[in-house]
Design a protein around this motif. Structure first.
Motif, PDB file in Angstrom:
ATOM      1  N   ALA A 193       0.306  -0.915   0.039  1.00 42.93           N
ATOM      2  CA  ALA A 193       0.322   0.043  -0.413  1.00 42.93           C
ATOM      3  C   ALA A 193       1.048   1.871  -0.043  1.00 42.93           C
ATOM      4  O   ALA A 193       0.362   2.254  -1.136  1.00 42.93           O
ATOM      5  N   ALA A 194       2.108   1.375   0.644  1.00 43.84           N
ATOM      6  CA  ALA A 194       2.634   2.091   0.982  1.00 43.84           C
ATOM      7  C   ALA A 194       3.947   2.177  -0.469  1.00 43.84           C
ATOM      8  O   ALA A 194       3.770   3.920  -0.640  1.00 43.84           O
ATOM      9  N   ARG A 195       3.967   1.712  -0.848  1.00 42.41           N
ATOM     10  CA  ARG A 195       4.670   1.459  -2.669  1.00 42.41           C
ATOM     11  C   ARG A 195       3.720   2.341  -3.280  1.00 42.41           C
ATOM     12  O   ARG A 195       4.083   3.346  -3.942  1.00 42.41           O
ATOM     13  N   GLU A 196       2.832   1.699  -3.395  1.00 43.37           N
ATOM     14  CA  GLU A 196       1.828   2.555  -4.435  1.00 43.37           C
ATOM     15  C   GLU A 196       1.158   3.947  -4.165  1.00 43.37           C
ATOM     16  O   GLU A 196       1.475   4.473  -5.192  1.00 43.37           O
ATOM     17  N   GLU A 197       1.188   4.549  -2.642  1.00 43.83           N
ATOM     18  CA  GLU A 197       0.678   5.875  -2.669  1.00 43.83           C
ATOM     19  C   GLU A 197       2.057   6.526  -2.766  1.00 43.83           C
ATOM     20  O   GLU A 197       1.873   7.441  -3.579  1.00 43.83           O
ATOM     21  N   MET A 198       3.427   6.151  -2.293  1.00 45.92           N
ATOM     22  CA  MET A 198       4.746   6.558  -2.627  1.00 45.92           C
ATOM     23  C   MET A 198       4.586   6.791  -4.316  1.00 45.92           C
ATOM     24  O   MET A 198       5.271   7.735  -4.971  1.00 45.92           O
ATOM     25  N   ALA A 199       4.235   5.667  -5.084  1.00 45.00           N
ATOM     26  CA  ALA A 199       4.058   5.112  -6.997  1.00 45.00           C
ATOM     27  C   ALA A 199       3.182   6.680  -7.413  1.00 45.00           C
ATOM     28  O   ALA A 199       3.675   7.884  -8.374  1.00 45.00           O
ATOM     29  N   ALA A 200       2.280   6.886  -6.703  1.00 40.88           N
ATOM     30  CA  ALA A 200       1.570   8.087  -7.079  1.00 40.88           C
ATOM     31  C   ALA A 200       2.097   9.269  -6.642  1.00 40.88           C
ATOM     32  O   ALA A 200       1.155  10.424  -7.474  1.00 40.88           O
ATOM     33  N   LEU A 201       2.538   9.385  -5.777  1.00 37.98           N
ATOM     34  CA  LEU A 201       3.229  11.132  -5.936  1.00 37.98           C
ATOM     35  C   LEU A 201       4.099  11.454  -6.389  1.00 37.98           C
ATOM     36  O   LEU A 201       4.401  12.442  -6.868  1.00 37.98           O
ATOM     37  N   TYR A 202       4.949  10.323  -6.982  1.00 42.69           N
ATOM     38  CA  TYR A 202       5.937  11.325  -7.772  1.00 42.69           C
ATOM     39  C   TYR A 202       4.845  10.939  -9.066  1.00 42.69           C
ATOM     40  O   TYR A 202       5.819  11.589  -9.558  1.00 42.69           O
ATOM     41  N   ARG A 203       4.297  10.294  -9.624  1.00 47.11           N
ATOM     42  CA  ARG A 203       3.711  10.790 -11.234  1.00 47.11           C
ATOM     43  C   ARG A 203       3.132  11.961 -11.208  1.00 47.11           C
ATOM     44  O   ARG A 203       3.251  12.847 -11.922  1.00 47.11           O
ATOM     45  N   GLN A 204       2.335  12.489  -9.874  1.00 50.29           N
ATOM     46  CA  GLN A 204       1.305  13.633  -9.848  1.00 50.29           C
ATOM     47  C   GLN A 204       3.043  14.514  -9.304  1.00 50.29           C
ATOM     48  O   GLN A 204       3.067  16.038  -9.641  1.00 50.29           O
ATOM     49  N   GLY A 205       4.013  14.504  -8.789  1.00 55.98           N
ATOM     50  CA  GLY A 205       5.046  15.499  -8.793  1.00 55.98           C
ATOM     51  C   GLY A 205       4.318  16.627  -7.244  1.00 55.98           C
ATOM     52  O   GLY A 205       3.745  15.715  -6.813  1.00 55.98           O
ATOM     53  N   GLY A 206       5.768  17.465  -7.125  1.00 53.75           N
ATOM     54  CA  GLY A 206       5.467  18.172  -6.587  1.00 53.75           C
ATOM     55  C   GLY A 206       5.268  17.682  -4.607  1.00 53.75           C
ATOM     56  O   GLY A 206       4.775  17.982  -3.656  1.00 53.75           O
ATOM     57  N   PHE A 207       6.462  17.148  -4.957  1.00 50.19           N
ATOM     58  CA  PHE A 207       7.017  16.696  -3.362  1.00 50.19           C
ATOM     59  C   PHE A 207       7.817  16.339  -3.289  1.00 50.19           C
ATOM     60  O   PHE A 207       9.126  17.424  -4.443  1.00 50.19           O
ATOM     61  N   GLY A 208       8.665  16.990  -1.919  1.00 51.12           N
ATOM     62  CA  GLY A 208      10.478  17.051  -2.109  1.00 51.12           C
ATOM     63  C   GLY A 208      10.688  15.916  -1.505  1.00 51.12           C
ATOM     64  O   GLY A 208      10.597  14.577  -0.404  1.00 51.12           O
ATOM     65  N   TYR A 209      12.396  14.885  -2.417  1.00 44.55           N
ATOM     66  CA  TYR A 209      12.950  14.267  -1.776  1.00 44.55           C
ATOM     67  C   TYR A 209      13.304  13.443  -0.551  1.00 44.55           C
ATOM     68  O   TYR A 209      12.908  12.510   0.199  1.00 44.55           O
ATOM     69  N   GLY A 210      13.444  15.160   0.413  1.00 43.99           N
ATOM     70  CA  GLY A 210      13.548  14.940   1.585  1.00 43.99           C
ATOM     71  C   GLY A 210      11.935  14.073   2.590  1.00 43.99           C
ATOM     72  O   GLY A 210      12.259  13.126   3.240  1.00 43.99           O
ATOM     73  N   GLU A 211      12.040  14.251   2.114  1.00 47.61           N
ATOM     74  CA  GLU A 211       9.833  13.486   2.717  1.00 47.61           C
ATOM     75  C   GLU A 211      10.238  11.545   2.368  1.00 47.61           C
ATOM     76  O   GLU A 211       9.495  10.984   2.845  1.00 47.61           O
ATOM     77  N   VAL A 212      10.845  11.412   1.088  1.00 47.43           N
ATOM     78  CA  VAL A 212      10.883  10.311   0.482  1.00 47.43           C
ATOM     79  C   VAL A 212      12.132   9.339   1.745  1.00 47.43           C
ATOM     80  O   VAL A 212      11.736   8.702   1.825  1.00 47.43           O
ATOM     81  N   LYS A 213      13.077  10.617   1.372  1.00 48.73           N
ATOM     82  CA  LYS A 213      13.890   9.028   2.616  1.00 48.73           C
ATOM     83  C   LYS A 213      14.479   9.629   3.732  1.00 48.73           C
ATOM     84  O   LYS A 213      13.679   8.597   3.776  1.00 48.73           O
ATOM     85  N   LYS A 214      12.980  10.312   4.655  1.00 48.61           N
ATOM     86  CA  LYS A 214      12.234  10.009   5.715  1.00 48.61           C
ATOM     87  C   LYS A 214      11.705   8.381   5.651  1.00 48.61           C
ATOM     88  O   LYS A 214      11.460   8.186   6.662  1.00 48.61           O
ATOM     89  N   ALA A 215      11.009   8.902   4.854  1.00 53.56           N
ATOM     90  CA  ALA A 215      10.067   7.421   4.807  1.00 53.56           C
ATOM     91  C   ALA A 215      10.768   6.504   4.498  1.00 53.56           C
ATOM     92  O   ALA A 215      10.491   4.843   5.016  1.00 53.56           O
ATOM     93  N   LEU A 216      11.456   6.586   3.642  1.00 55.64           N
ATOM     94  CA  LEU A 216      12.812   5.367   3.328  1.00 55.64           C
ATOM     95  C   LEU A 216      13.273   4.517   4.253  1.00 55.64           C
ATOM     96  O   LEU A 216      13.376   3.376   4.858  1.00 55.64           O
ATOM     97  N   ALA A 217      14.109   5.449   5.413  1.00 57.05           N
ATOM     98  CA  ALA A 217      14.686   5.084   7.007  1.00 57.05           C
ATOM     99  C   ALA A 217      13.503   4.520   7.235  1.00 57.05           C
ATOM    100  O   ALA A 217      13.833   3.711   8.622  1.00 57.05           O
ATOM    101  N   GLU A 218      12.164   5.039   7.949  1.00 55.76           N
ATOM    102  CA  GLU A 218      11.175   4.635   8.411  1.00 55.76           C
ATOM    103  C   GLU A 218      10.769   3.525   8.258  1.00 55.76           C
ATOM    104  O   GLU A 218      10.797   2.265   9.235  1.00 55.76           O
ATOM    105  N   ALA A 219      11.193   2.995   6.708  1.00 55.97           N
ATOM    106  CA  ALA A 219      10.428   1.376   6.279  1.00 55.97           C
ATOM    107  C   ALA A 219      10.825   1.164   6.706  1.00 55.97           C
ATOM    108  O   ALA A 219      11.230  -0.472   7.002  1.00 55.97           O
ATOM    109  N   ALA A 220      12.723   0.808   6.564  1.00 55.66           N
ATOM    110  CA  ALA A 220      13.508  -0.039   6.164  1.00 55.66           C
ATOM    111  C   ALA A 220      13.337  -0.058   7.368  1.00 55.66           C
ATOM    112  O   ALA A 220      14.034  -1.352   8.220  1.00 55.66           O
ATOM    113  N   GLU A 221      13.928   0.290   8.906  1.00 57.29           N
ATOM    114  CA  GLU A 221      13.715   0.367  10.262  1.00 57.29           C
ATOM    115  C   GLU A 221      12.566  -0.942  10.711  1.00 57.29           C
ATOM    116  O   GLU A 221      12.650  -1.596  11.269  1.00 57.29           O
ATOM    117  N   ASN A 222      11.343  -0.591  10.095  1.00 59.06           N
ATOM    118  CA  ASN A 222      10.259  -1.841  10.376  1.00 59.06           C
ATOM    119  C   ASN A 222      10.658  -2.880  10.231  1.00 59.06           C
ATOM    120  O   ASN A 222      10.339  -4.184  10.684  1.00 59.06           O
TER     121      ASN A 222
END
Ligand code: ADP
Ligand code: TRP
Length: 325
Positions: free
Chosen positions: A243-272
């Protein structure tokens, strides 16, 4: 059906090792009688510090157990605990044409860079052939880079069988899913030699810092981006939920996001994602006797199989120990 593979303890395991190889080995343990070993004799061609090699070997065992290699399903052992393999290497070496090894890439690449190679590196594929043949292995799961070595193994087995009779079981490679090629923090293939790895069990804080420094492109934030071709997204999709992957893919396609947010999400997902393995690792690391027991039991099972094959091979070529019949 026996599945067998080896992994070199040349450093701490990284995401590339895990998603490209280790998790696929672990899946296979449920299908077939699986033998997995830590190839410390092969690692000796690159790791020259005895304490470091001991430590990497131990860490590799603990990491594999923590990641789900289950001693109830798979036999786990250290390569050098099976001395029969080294003797079998010699029996194979005496029938190995130099030209065959001169074409092998590890040696060839080193020579072509003008470096001098030692005989260990030159003969590396023959030790690997002995590893495979010593246990009557049928299937050898490996990355595509190891395919040439399996071909060498099959050549050596065929010529030994031709010379001395039907001694060795003919193994087959099972090429691991190469779509699982994991990018490093610089977008190139993740590899120890490129110094771009995310290690599986590094300190979460240190890993978070590394993730925040992952290189990204400099296209404007409002642009729509294709997720699949972005290494940050590729890394995220390895450790996120569907689910998180699909949400992230949609965010990429839509644009208007910062890579910093993706990095934070990546660090959290990796920890989990790695939290259960991290907890299991702590348990194994706190129980060195249990680790010894697993490796000792594994070596006993593997050694029994290797002794039988060595006996067959040495009887066939006339070097069986006197009184060993
Ligand atoms: P390294 O390149 O860091 O030295 P190794 O060559 O020791 O890694 O790799 C051990 C196993 O892990 C091999 O089977 C290889 O195919 C797999 N592997 C290593 N890096 C990656 C990667 N970036 N993506 C997918 N698989 C990988
Ligand atoms: N050479 C393999 C690698 O670098 C490790 C290895 C050693 C191996 N002996 C083996 C793999 C036997 C499969 C079978 O990845």
């Amino acid at each position: 059906m026996r599945v067998l593979s080896g992994i070199q303890p040349t450093g701490r395991f990284h995401w590339g090792n895990y998603f490209g190889a280790i998790n696929q080995y672990i899946e296979l343990q449920h299908e077939d009688a699986a033998f997995y070993f830590i190839a410390n004799l092969h690692a000796l061609t690159t790791v020259r510090d005895p304490e470091v090699l001991q430590q990497y070997t131990r860490d590799a065992a603990i990491d594999l157990l923590a990641l789900g290699l289950d001693p109830e399903h798979a036999v786990l052992f250290v390569q050098s605990d099976i001395p029969e393999v080294s003797e079998l290497t010699w029996l194979l070496l005496t029938g190995t044409p130099m030209g065959l090894l001169e074409r092998c890439h590890a040696y060839k690449d080193k020579k072509s860079r003008g470096l001098s190679a030692d005989a260990g590196l030159f003969n590396y594929p023959v030790l690997m052939a002995a590893d495979i043949l010593a246990y009557d292995s049928d299937t050898v799961p490996v990355g595509a880079d190891q395919l040439q070595h399996i071909e060498v193994c099959r050549d050596l087995a065929a010529s030994f069988n031709h010379q001395y009779g039907d001694i060795f079981q003919m193994p087959k490679a099972k090429i691991l899913d190469s779509s699982a090629k994991v990018p490093g923090v610089d977008g190139e293939k993740m590899s120890k030699s490129y110094n771009n790895t995310l290690e599986l069990f590094e300190d979460p804080k240190a890993q978070r810092k590394k993730i925040m420094r992952i290189t990204t492109d400099s296209r404007p934030m409002e642009d729509s981006k294709e997720p699949e071709s972005d290494h940050l997204y590729q890394l995220f999709s390895l450790v996120s939920t569907d689910a998180a992957r699909e949400e992230m893919a949609a965010l990429y396609r839509q644009g208007g996001f910062g890579y910093g947010e993706v990095k934070k999400a990546l660090a959290e997902a990796a920890e989990n994602y790695f939290a259960p393995a991290r907890a299991a690792r702590e348990e194994w690391a706190a129980a060195p006797d249990r680790v010894d027991q697993v490796l000792g039991d594994g070596a006993a099972v593997a050694r029994k199989a290797a002794k039988e094959v060595l006996q067959r091979a040495s009887e066939a070529c006339g070097t069986a120990r006197s009184g060993s019949k």
